[in-house]
Write a protein that holds these residues in place. Structure first.
Motif, PDB file in Angstrom:
ATOM      1  N   ILE A 107       0.864  -1.173   0.000  1.00 26.85           N
ATOM      2  CA  ILE A 107       0.000   0.000   0.000  1.00 26.85           C
ATOM      3  C   ILE A 107       0.897   1.218   0.000  1.00 26.85           C
ATOM      4  CG2 ILE A 107      -1.752   1.267   1.262  1.00 26.85           C
ATOM      5  CD1 ILE A 107      -2.703  -1.361   2.400  1.00 26.85           C
ATOM      6  N   ASN A 108       0.974   1.890  -1.137  1.00 24.41           N
ATOM      7  CA  ASN A 108       1.785   3.093  -1.283  1.00 24.41           C
ATOM      8  C   ASN A 108       0.921   4.251  -1.751  1.00 24.41           C
ATOM      9  OD1 ASN A 108       4.186   1.890  -0.529  1.00 24.41           O
ATOM     10  ND2 ASN A 108       4.605   1.179  -2.605  1.00 24.41           N
ATOM     11  N   ASN A 109      -0.337   4.261  -1.325  1.00 28.11           N
ATOM     12  CA  ASN A 109      -1.222   5.305  -1.801  1.00 28.11           C
ATOM     13  C   ASN A 109      -1.364   6.458  -0.814  1.00 28.11           C
ATOM     14  OD1 ASN A 109      -2.608   3.910   0.118  1.00 28.11           O
ATOM     15  ND2 ASN A 109      -4.460   3.627  -1.078  1.00 28.11           N
ATOM     16  N   ALA A 110      -0.560   6.479   0.244  1.00 32.21           N
ATOM     17  CA  ALA A 110      -0.639   7.566   1.218  1.00 32.21           C
ATOM     18  C   ALA A 110       0.020   8.819   0.645  1.00 32.21           C
ATOM     19  CB  ALA A 110       0.059   7.157   2.515  1.00 32.21           C
ATOM     20  N   PRO A 111      -0.554   9.988   0.929  1.00 27.66           N
ATOM     21  CA  PRO A 111       0.075  11.237   0.466  1.00 27.66           C
ATOM     22  C   PRO A 111       1.434  11.434   1.124  1.00 27.66           C
ATOM     23  CG  PRO A 111      -2.162  11.632   1.269  1.00 27.66           C
ATOM     24  CD  PRO A 111      -1.820  10.223   1.591  1.00 27.66           C
ATOM     25  N   ALA A 112       2.235  12.269   0.518  1.00 28.23           N
ATOM     26  CA  ALA A 112       3.596  12.494   1.014  1.00 28.23           C
ATOM     27  C   ALA A 112       3.580  13.066   2.419  1.00 28.23           C
ATOM     28  CB  ALA A 112       4.343  13.428   0.059  1.00 28.23           C
ATOM     29  N   TRP A 113       2.655  13.972   2.726  1.00 29.79           N
ATOM     30  CA  TRP A 113       2.614  14.560   4.065  1.00 29.79           C
ATOM     31  C   TRP A 113       2.245  13.511   5.102  1.00 29.79           C
ATOM     32  CZ3 TRP A 113      -2.022  14.049   6.452  1.00 29.79           C
ATOM     33  CH2 TRP A 113      -3.146  13.871   5.657  1.00 29.79           C
ATOM     34  N   ASN A 114       1.432  12.518   4.715  1.00 27.18           N
ATOM     35  CA  ASN A 114       1.052  11.446   5.626  1.00 27.18           C
ATOM     36  C   ASN A 114       2.256  10.572   5.947  1.00 27.18           C
ATOM     37  OD1 ASN A 114      -0.177   9.379   7.005  1.00 27.18           O
ATOM     38  ND2 ASN A 114      -1.891   9.200   5.590  1.00 27.18           N
ATOM     39  N   ARG A 115       3.006  10.206   4.913  1.00 28.78           N
ATOM     40  CA  ARG A 115       4.203   9.377   5.135  1.00 28.78           C
ATOM     41  C   ARG A 115       5.237  10.131   5.958  1.00 28.78           C
ATOM     42  NH1 ARG A 115       3.461   8.143  -0.474  1.00 28.78           N
ATOM     43  NH2 ARG A 115       5.092   9.654  -0.916  1.00 28.78           N
ATOM     44  N   ALA A 116       5.414  11.426   5.686  1.00 28.33           N
ATOM     45  CA  ALA A 116       6.394  12.220   6.425  1.00 28.33           C
ATOM     46  C   ALA A 116       6.004  12.313   7.898  1.00 28.33           C
ATOM     47  CB  ALA A 116       6.516  13.612   5.822  1.00 28.33           C
ATOM     48  N   GLY A 117       4.738  12.505   8.171  1.00 29.86           N
ATOM     49  CA  GLY A 117       4.278  12.568   9.557  1.00 29.86           C
ATOM     50  C   GLY A 117       4.460  11.251  10.284  1.00 29.86           C
ATOM     51  N   ARG A 118       4.178  10.146   9.586  1.00 26.00           N
ATOM     52  CA  ARG A 118       4.339   8.824  10.188  1.00 26.00           C
ATOM     53  C   ARG A 118       5.814   8.560  10.499  1.00 26.00           C
ATOM     54  NH1 ARG A 118       2.609   5.344   6.162  1.00 26.00           N
ATOM     55  NH2 ARG A 118       0.568   6.269   6.419  1.00 26.00           N
ATOM     56  N   GLU A 119       6.701   8.896   9.566  1.00 26.07           N
ATOM     57  CA  GLU A 119       8.123   8.688   9.793  1.00 26.07           C
ATOM     58  C   GLU A 119       8.615   9.562  10.948  1.00 26.07           C
ATOM     59  OE1 GLU A 119      10.148   9.399   6.137  1.00 26.07           O
ATOM     60  OE2 GLU A 119       9.323   7.609   5.183  1.00 26.07           O
ATOM     61  N   GLU A 120       8.116  10.781  11.020  1.00 22.68           N
ATOM     62  CA  GLU A 120       8.520  11.677  12.109  1.00 22.68           C
ATOM     63  C   GLU A 120       8.107  11.095  13.457  1.00 22.68           C
ATOM     64  OE1 GLU A 120       7.262  16.049  13.715  1.00 22.68           O
ATOM     65  OE2 GLU A 120       7.413  15.765  11.561  1.00 22.68           O
ATOM     66  N   GLN A 121       6.903  10.533  13.518  1.00 31.36           N
ATOM     67  CA  GLN A 121       6.449   9.940  14.779  1.00 31.36           C
ATOM     68  C   GLN A 121       7.295   8.716  15.147  1.00 31.36           C
ATOM     69  OE1 GLN A 121       4.033  10.702  17.053  1.00 31.36           O
ATOM     70  NE2 GLN A 121       3.953  12.660  16.012  1.00 31.36           N
ATOM     71  N   TYR A 123      10.447   7.970  14.175  1.00 33.45           N
ATOM     72  CA  TYR A 123      11.822   8.303  14.483  1.00 33.45           C
ATOM     73  C   TYR A 123      11.941   9.136  15.757  1.00 33.45           C
ATOM     74  CZ  TYR A 123      12.839   6.484   9.877  1.00 33.45           C
ATOM     75  OH  TYR A 123      12.959   5.681   8.782  1.00 33.45           O
ATOM     76  N   SER A 124      10.897   9.842  16.161  1.00 31.15           N
ATOM     77  CA  SER A 124      10.971  10.644  17.386  1.00 31.15           C
ATOM     78  C   SER A 124      10.951   9.762  18.624  1.00 31.15           C
ATOM     79  CB  SER A 124       9.829  11.656  17.444  1.00 31.15           C
ATOM     80  OG  SER A 124       8.596  10.972  17.647  1.00 31.15           O
ATOM     81  N   ARG A 125      10.506   8.523  18.500  1.00 32.22           N
ATOM     82  CA  ARG A 125      10.428   7.616  19.649  1.00 32.22           C
ATOM     83  C   ARG A 125      11.662   6.723  19.772  1.00 32.22           C
ATOM     84  NH1 ARG A 125       5.511   8.813  21.162  1.00 32.22           N
ATOM     85  NH2 ARG A 125       3.824   9.067  19.679  1.00 32.22           N
ATOM     86  N   MET A 126      12.600   6.852  18.850  1.00 33.06           N
ATOM     87  CA  MET A 126      13.790   6.013  18.904  1.00 33.06           C
ATOM     88  C   MET A 126      14.893   6.670  19.675  1.00 33.06           C
ATOM     89  SD  MET A 126      14.063   4.411  15.175  1.00 33.06           S
ATOM     90  CE  MET A 126      12.976   3.155  14.654  1.00 33.06           C
TER      91      MET A 126
END
Length: 126
Positions: A107-121, A123-126
């Motif tokens: 599933i690669n249909n998420a908008p770029a801002w959605n993926r960026a927000g998910r990655e930020e969340q 990586y912020s917990r690592m």
């Protein structure tokens, strides 16, 4: 004529008192929120960390498109099936031996801002 002026003056004074009341209430709310922030931060013993300065923007790396071969999908399916089976056994499921992966969809249909927000969340917990 003086009756109209008196009504206008009364209406303006009511409006000014109402607006002043709202602003005084907002100032009191802001003060209470700041006070709660100070009390809670002192109670927890944690100081607020200053926001780190933004790093200078690096030159963007060249984009390399990866192609996924069919044989890689077989390995991916095996890894996912093994992980799910191990998780089911760890959870106490006795029917993990009959587990079969029927299909896997990317599933690669998420908008770029959605993926960026998910990655930020993540990586912020690592």
């Amino acid at each position: 004529m003086s009756g109209i002026f008196a009504k206008l003056q009364y209406g303006l004074s009511v409006a000014v008192v109402g607006i002043a009341t709202v602003f005084v209430g907002l100032v009191i709310l802001i003060g209470l929120i700041k006070l709660m922030d100070l009390v809670l931060s002192a109670a927890s013993g944690k100081k607020k960390a200053a926001a780190p300065a933004p790093a200078p923007a690096a030159a963007p790396a060249p984009v390399v498109e990866e192609t996924v071969a069919e044989e890689d999908d077989g390995e991916l399916i095996a890894v996912i099936a093994a992980a799910v089976a191990a998780a089911m056994e760890a959870a106490g499921e006795e029917s993990a031996s009959g587990f079969v992966v029927r299909s896997i969809r990317r599933i690669n249909n998420a908008p770029a801002w959605n993926r960026a927000g998910r990655e930020e969340q993540v990586y912020s917990r690592m």
